[in-house]
Design an enzyme around this catalytic site. Structure first.
Site, short mmCIF file in Angstrom:
data_model
loop_
_atom_site.label_atom_id
_atom_site.label_comp_id
_atom_site.label_asym_id
_atom_site.label_seq_id
_atom_site.Cartn_x
_atom_site.Cartn_y
_atom_site.Cartn_z
N ARG A 151 34.76 44.30 44.76
CA ARG A 151 35.33 42.96 44.95
C ARG A 151 34.36 41.92 44.42
O ARG A 151 33.16 42.18 44.26
CB ARG A 151 35.62 42.71 46.43
CG ARG A 151 36.57 43.72 47.08
CD ARG A 151 36.75 43.40 48.56
NE ARG A 151 37.66 44.31 49.23
CZ ARG A 151 37.29 45.43 49.85
NH1 ARG A 151 35.99 45.75 49.88
NH2 ARG A 151 38.16 46.21 50.43
N LYS A 168 33.35 44.02 53.36
CA LYS A 168 33.89 43.20 54.43
C LYS A 168 33.34 43.65 55.79
O LYS A 168 33.05 44.82 56.00
CB LYS A 168 35.41 43.29 54.45
CG LYS A 168 36.09 42.70 53.23
CD LYS A 168 37.60 42.81 53.37
CE LYS A 168 38.33 42.16 52.19
NZ LYS A 168 39.79 42.27 52.33
N HIS A 182 40.60 41.12 40.78
CA HIS A 182 41.28 42.07 41.68
C HIS A 182 42.34 42.88 40.95
O HIS A 182 42.68 43.99 41.37
CB HIS A 182 41.93 41.31 42.85
CG HIS A 182 41.83 42.03 44.16
ND1 HIS A 182 40.65 42.16 44.85
CD2 HIS A 182 42.76 42.69 44.89
CE1 HIS A 182 40.87 42.84 45.96
NE2 HIS A 182 42.14 43.18 46.00
N ARG A 219 40.74 45.98 39.88
CA ARG A 219 40.61 46.89 41.03
C ARG A 219 41.91 47.67 41.23
O ARG A 219 41.90 48.88 41.47
CB ARG A 219 40.26 46.07 42.26
CG ARG A 219 40.08 46.84 43.56
CD ARG A 219 39.64 45.85 44.63
NE ARG A 219 39.78 46.38 45.97
CZ ARG A 219 38.85 47.05 46.61
NH1 ARG A 219 37.69 47.28 46.01
NH2 ARG A 219 39.04 47.50 47.84
N HIS A 232 38.71 51.04 51.64
CA HIS A 232 39.72 50.52 52.55
C HIS A 232 39.45 51.04 53.95
O HIS A 232 39.16 52.23 54.14
CB HIS A 232 41.12 50.97 52.11
CG HIS A 232 41.60 50.28 50.86
ND1 HIS A 232 42.52 50.83 50.00
CD2 HIS A 232 41.28 49.07 50.32
CE1 HIS A 232 42.75 50.01 49.00
NE2 HIS A 232 42.00 48.93 49.17
N TYR A 290 49.51 51.95 46.71
CA TYR A 290 49.38 52.39 45.33
C TYR A 290 50.22 53.62 45.02
O TYR A 290 50.40 53.97 43.86
CB TYR A 290 47.91 52.68 45.01
CG TYR A 290 47.05 51.45 45.12
CD1 TYR A 290 47.06 50.49 44.12
CD2 TYR A 290 46.26 51.24 46.23
CE1 TYR A 290 46.28 49.35 44.23
CE2 TYR A 290 45.47 50.11 46.35
CZ TYR A 290 45.48 49.16 45.34
OH TYR A 290 44.72 48.04 45.46
#
Length: 366
Positions: free
Chosen positions: A218, A242, A310, A313, A336, A345
């Site tokens: 990211r 994150k 993104h 990504r 994730h 996806y």
């Protein structure tokens, strides 16, 4: 701006005041005098904040002795809670704090007094209706999460008696209703081919593009990378994602050359421990939004439609899926926390979906 600041100096001289006498009240009086004099374009109070801030930092003007309001005290407690208990990033805390400040200013004031204990579900609905009228659906969903977070904080700290978090209505929307935007592998490679690899700026741009396109980092993760995060012997890098999460990813051989050139770049800026630094003074770590600028410049050089980092990504995830990687492996590469996020996806693998899709009634299977 210099002209506006010069007007402040002239006004102080006319009033027989010095720079040390300047404060918010006198600045507001100066602006009022300009309007009374018939001046059409008058700067607002915020436009003169840099002047007052500079004078206070230089010690010319004494620091403001203003006691924080009850709302400001509560907002600071909320910010500390988000940082210490939830581990949110600075940008997330800023977004949550801005929503909390606007909500409390609009809905928690009664006759000029701050009274959050009187909040009801109707206040939440009224605020959300105003927000939905001015922002997109995605931003409105963010307001719901931000309001629920604020309501949980207010209840747990005894500010409101009821659990109002559950009264915040969810926003209509279906997460899997659309396909994720991806790019063909050839389009991604064309962007990399049109990224220059000469000079400090070119090598840095190419390394950033490789990290986004080949490792799925990211933008904020690229900006946070430190020299100490690169383990050359093991061929790994530490990614700070994150929620203060740290993961290790393999440093692919195709990205080692731009990485090494970027990390070993000499100069005064290399006193910084961040991998990617600004090329112009003042030298320092790049901001996350500069990663998007790198991708945008590559799109212009390649003559491709403008995309953000993104999108690369997403393209990496779709390419891994086409080559037989499972959703668990893709989720590990993209880091994730929930496999349901990675499941989005699975919709882009049309070949595999045709094998399990049932034929439409009355038609033959394709």
């Amino acid at each position: 701006m210099l002209k506006d600041l010069g007007q402040v100096g002239l006004w102080l001289s006319e009033q027989g005041l010095g720079a040390a006498d300047l404060d918010e009240g006198r600045l507001n009086q100066h602006l009022c005098d300009l309007r009374k004099a018939g001046r059409r374009r008058v700067a607002g109070p915020r436009g003169l904040v840099p002047l007052l801030t500079f004078l206070r930092e230089a010690g010319v003007v004494p620091a403001a002795q203003v006691a924080p309001s009850p709302a400001e005290v509560l907002l600071e407690r909320y910010r500390c809670c988000m940082e210490s208990e939830r581990g949110l990033s600075a940008s997330t805390m800023l977004r949550y704090g801005n929503t909390a400040r606007r909500f409390l200013a609009e809905q928690a004031m009664a006759d000029g007094q701050f009274a959050p204990d009187g909040l009801t579900g109707a206040d939440l609905n009224a605020f959300l209706l105003r927000e939905c009228a001015r922002v997109s659906a995605g931003s409105a969903k963010g307001r719901v999460a931000e309001l629920r977070s604020l309501m949980r904080f207010l209840h747990l700290h005894g500010v409101i008696p009821m659990k109002l978090g559950g009264t915040v209505p969810p926003l209509g929307g279906w997460r899997f209703a659309s396909l994720p935007a991806t790019m063909a592998p050839g389009d991604v490679q064309r962007l990399l081919d049109h990224t220059p690899r000469k000079g400090m700026a070119g090598v840095g741009d190419y390394a950033i593009s490789m990290l986004v396109a080949r490792l799925g980092l990211r933008s904020i993760e690229v900006a946070r990378l430190l020299l100490d995060d690169v383990d050359w012997r093991c061929g790994e890098i530490v990614v700070r994602g994150k929620g203060r999460r740290e993961d290790r990813l393999p440093l692919r051989p195709m990205s080692e050359r731009p990485w090494s050139l970027t990390c070993l770049t000499p100069g005064p800026a290399r006193m910084q421990r961040h991998v990617f630094l600004t090329c112009e003074a003042p030298h320092g770590p790049i901001r996350a939004d500069l990663v998007g600028d790198v991708v945008e410049r590559a799109c212009r050089r390649a003559g491709s439609p403008k995309v953000g980092p993104h999108r690369l990504r997403h393209a990496l995830a779709a390419d891994m899926l086409r080559h037989g990687a499972g959703l668990t492996a893709i989720g590990q590469v993209l880091r994730h926390q929930d496999l349901a996020t990675t499941a989005l996806y699975a919709k882009v693998d049309f070949i595999a979906l045709r094998a399990v899709a049932q034929p439409w009634p009355g038609t033959e299977a394709a």
